[in-house]
Scaffold this active site. Structure first.
Site, PDB file in Angstrom:
ATOM      1  N   LYS A  97     -38.338  -4.687 -16.960  1.00 22.01           N
ATOM      2  CA  LYS A  97     -37.148  -3.860 -17.324  1.00 22.01           C
ATOM      3  C   LYS A  97     -37.161  -3.300 -18.869  1.00 22.01           C
ATOM      4  O   LYS A  97     -37.189  -2.333 -19.210  1.00 22.01           O
ATOM      5  CB  LYS A  97     -35.706  -4.394 -16.990  1.00 22.01           C
ATOM      6  CG  LYS A  97     -35.132  -4.064 -15.633  1.00 22.01           C
ATOM      7  CD  LYS A  97     -35.807  -5.140 -14.660  1.00 22.01           C
ATOM      8  CE  LYS A  97     -35.294  -5.084 -13.221  1.00 22.01           C
ATOM      9  NZ  LYS A  97     -35.881  -5.881 -12.312  1.00 22.01           N
TER      10      LYS A  97
ATOM     11  N   ASP B   8     -32.002 -17.260 -15.824  1.00 21.92           N
ATOM     12  CA  ASP B   8     -32.739 -16.252 -15.366  1.00 21.92           C
ATOM     13  C   ASP B   8     -32.520 -15.189 -16.276  1.00 21.92           C
ATOM     14  O   ASP B   8     -31.401 -14.750 -15.946  1.00 21.92           O
ATOM     15  CB  ASP B   8     -32.533 -15.977 -13.988  1.00 21.92           C
ATOM     16  CG  ASP B   8     -33.529 -14.862 -13.297  1.00 21.92           C
ATOM     17  OD1 ASP B   8     -34.550 -14.489 -14.059  1.00 21.92           O
ATOM     18  OD2 ASP B   8     -33.446 -14.390 -12.252  1.00 21.92           O
TER      19      ASP B   8
ATOM     20  N   TRP C  63     -28.430 -12.818  -7.613  1.00 20.63           N
ATOM     21  CA  TRP C  63     -29.627 -11.941  -6.919  1.00 20.63           C
ATOM     22  C   TRP C  63     -29.930 -12.469  -5.662  1.00 20.63           C
ATOM     23  O   TRP C  63     -30.025 -13.733  -5.424  1.00 20.63           O
ATOM     24  CB  TRP C  63     -30.734 -11.823  -7.869  1.00 20.63           C
ATOM     25  CG  TRP C  63     -32.001 -11.131  -7.331  1.00 20.63           C
ATOM     26  CD1 TRP C  63     -32.223  -9.862  -7.166  1.00 20.63           C
ATOM     27  CD2 TRP C  63     -33.215 -11.758  -7.686  1.00 20.63           C
ATOM     28  NE1 TRP C  63     -33.231  -9.358  -7.027  1.00 20.63           N
ATOM     29  CE2 TRP C  63     -34.207 -10.524  -7.348  1.00 20.63           C
ATOM     30  CE3 TRP C  63     -34.023 -12.831  -8.017  1.00 20.63           C
ATOM     31  CZ2 TRP C  63     -35.545 -10.702  -7.318  1.00 20.63           C
ATOM     32  CZ3 TRP C  63     -35.181 -12.843  -8.271  1.00 20.63           C
ATOM     33  CH2 TRP C  63     -36.107 -11.642  -7.789  1.00 20.63           C
TER      34      TRP C  63
END
Length: 387
Positions: free
Chosen positions: A242, A207, A126
């Site tokens: 999400k 993560d 990311w």
């Protein structure tokens, strides 16, 4: 002092979203930013969240400051969700401002405890990962992850790099739905990674932003739980943006598994970092997540909704693969919201300029932005720029 400020470079993902919003074409398609949309292209409000919100409204509780570390019932609910059958392990859990805040809180803790350590990140990862850890004052480097020849995980390259690192260095890991590639290690590959991590005395930092989007809620936490089962110290950043469709509420948590450590002192160091950053976490989103995870019926409803989201993305992967034909098998082999197309920057630019199809510069495609009304147009555009 302000005359010498450097120019601000927009975040590549958020900047792309601004360009998409400014595009006047009616049939534009946003496959850049990581937001789950339903078949109508809308960000859903989950029925379980609506029900939890109604419960909170009925309670009519005042809005007061939360404890620095977050409310205990929320932290207990997160502990069970993330760690499941190993939740009785020595863990310290704090609420954070989303997953990004969990990463920053963890990074600040590591800078405090081990300032000379290097954070090793998968290549690619990311875009904001390096900025977060470098912003905390830590050194950042990368280990091989994505194998462009096979479209899979580069286990040999990862082991070769990690196997040379000094004890105490930190390894950033995605337990599921790797961002941006969608490529996840198999259980066997995870075992090999953990063997090397344990042998070298490295510290995993997970993560986990998409728990439930790959194989299922508990299946997607397997790597985290296996690390704890092995007794390896680790940190876990969780995001609920999400999987609860609560993007604006900024709900997250940081868990630290530190066998043998004084839990009260560790919690104290985390609270100190939070206190001097944002003082205490926001309440509304955490209260919604807590209400859902603390009620058996609401949690079952949420898990069913999450499974529907996962299956819809899987169906979109399959449909796009069928439309594109040979050479697109990566779509069904990868997991989660994202797929790695391997498209060169010039072809990504052509997608945007000629067809109004927006992908980030790395070639990452957000599968969650596909739906029955745009998939034919997207597949035609991808085929055209590949020709």
């Amino acid at each position: 002092m302000f005359d010498q400020l450097p120019a601000y470079a927009d975040d590549p993902i958020l900047g792309l979203f601004e360009a998409y919003k400014a595009d006047p074409r009616p049939h534009k398609v946003n496959l850049g930013i990581g937001i789950y949309c339903d078949e109508q292209g809308r960000v859903p409000v989950l029925a379980s969240v609506r029900a939890a919100r109604a419960l909170l409204a009925e309670a009519d509780a005042p809005s007061v400051y939360a404890p620095t570390e977050g409310a205990q019932p929320y932290r207990d609910a997160v502990r069970q969700l993330v760690f499941g059958e190993v939740a009785t392990a020595p863990l310290v859990v704090v609420q954070t401002v989303a997953g990004t805040g969990a990463l920053k809180t963890g990074a600040d803790l590591l800078k405090d405890l081990s300032p000379e350590a290097t954070v090793w990140m998968p290549d690619p990862t990311w875009a904001n990962h390096a900025a977060i850890f470098e912003g905390a004052g830590l050194r950042v480097d990368h280990y091989p992850y994505y194998d462009g020849r096979t479209g899979g995980f580069d286990l040999d390259g990862a082991i070769a790099t990690l196997g040379k690192l000094p004890a105490g260095d930190i390894v950033l890991l995605h337990p599921c739905c790797h961002n941006p590639t969608g490529v996840d290690p198999s259980h066997e590959e995870w075992h090999a990674l953990f063997d090397t991590i344990a042998q070298r005395g490295l510290l995993p930092f997970f993560d986990m932003a998409y728990q439930g989007f790959a194989q299922g809620v508990d299946e997607d936490a397997w790597a985290v739980r296996e690390c704890v089962r092995r007794g390896i110290p680790c940190l876990v950043a969780s995001s609920f943006s999400k999987i609860f469709s609560l993007y604006g509420e900024r709900v997250g948590a940081l868990a630290v598994h530190a066998p043998g450590a004084d839990a009260a002192r560790l919690l104290g160091r985390l609270k100190l970092g939070i206190r001097r950053s944002y003082s205490c976490p926001p309440g509304q989103g955490a209260a919604l997540v807590q209400a859902i995870l603390s009620d058996r019926a609401l949690e079952a409803q949420w898990r069913a909704e999450l499974e529907s989201m996962r299956l819809r993305m899987r169906a979109m992967r399959t449909a796009l693969h069928r439309a594109l034909g040979p050479g697109s098998g990566y779509l069904v082999a990868q997991h989660g919201m994202f797929s790695y197309t391997g498209l060169a920057p010039a072809r990504i630019d052509a997608l945007r300029e000629r067809f109004g199809v927006y992908l980030v510069g790395s070639g990452r495609l957000c599968v969650a932005g596909l739906n029955p009304s745009n998939i034919e147009r997207v597949s035609a555009a991808l085929a055209a720029v590949r020709a």
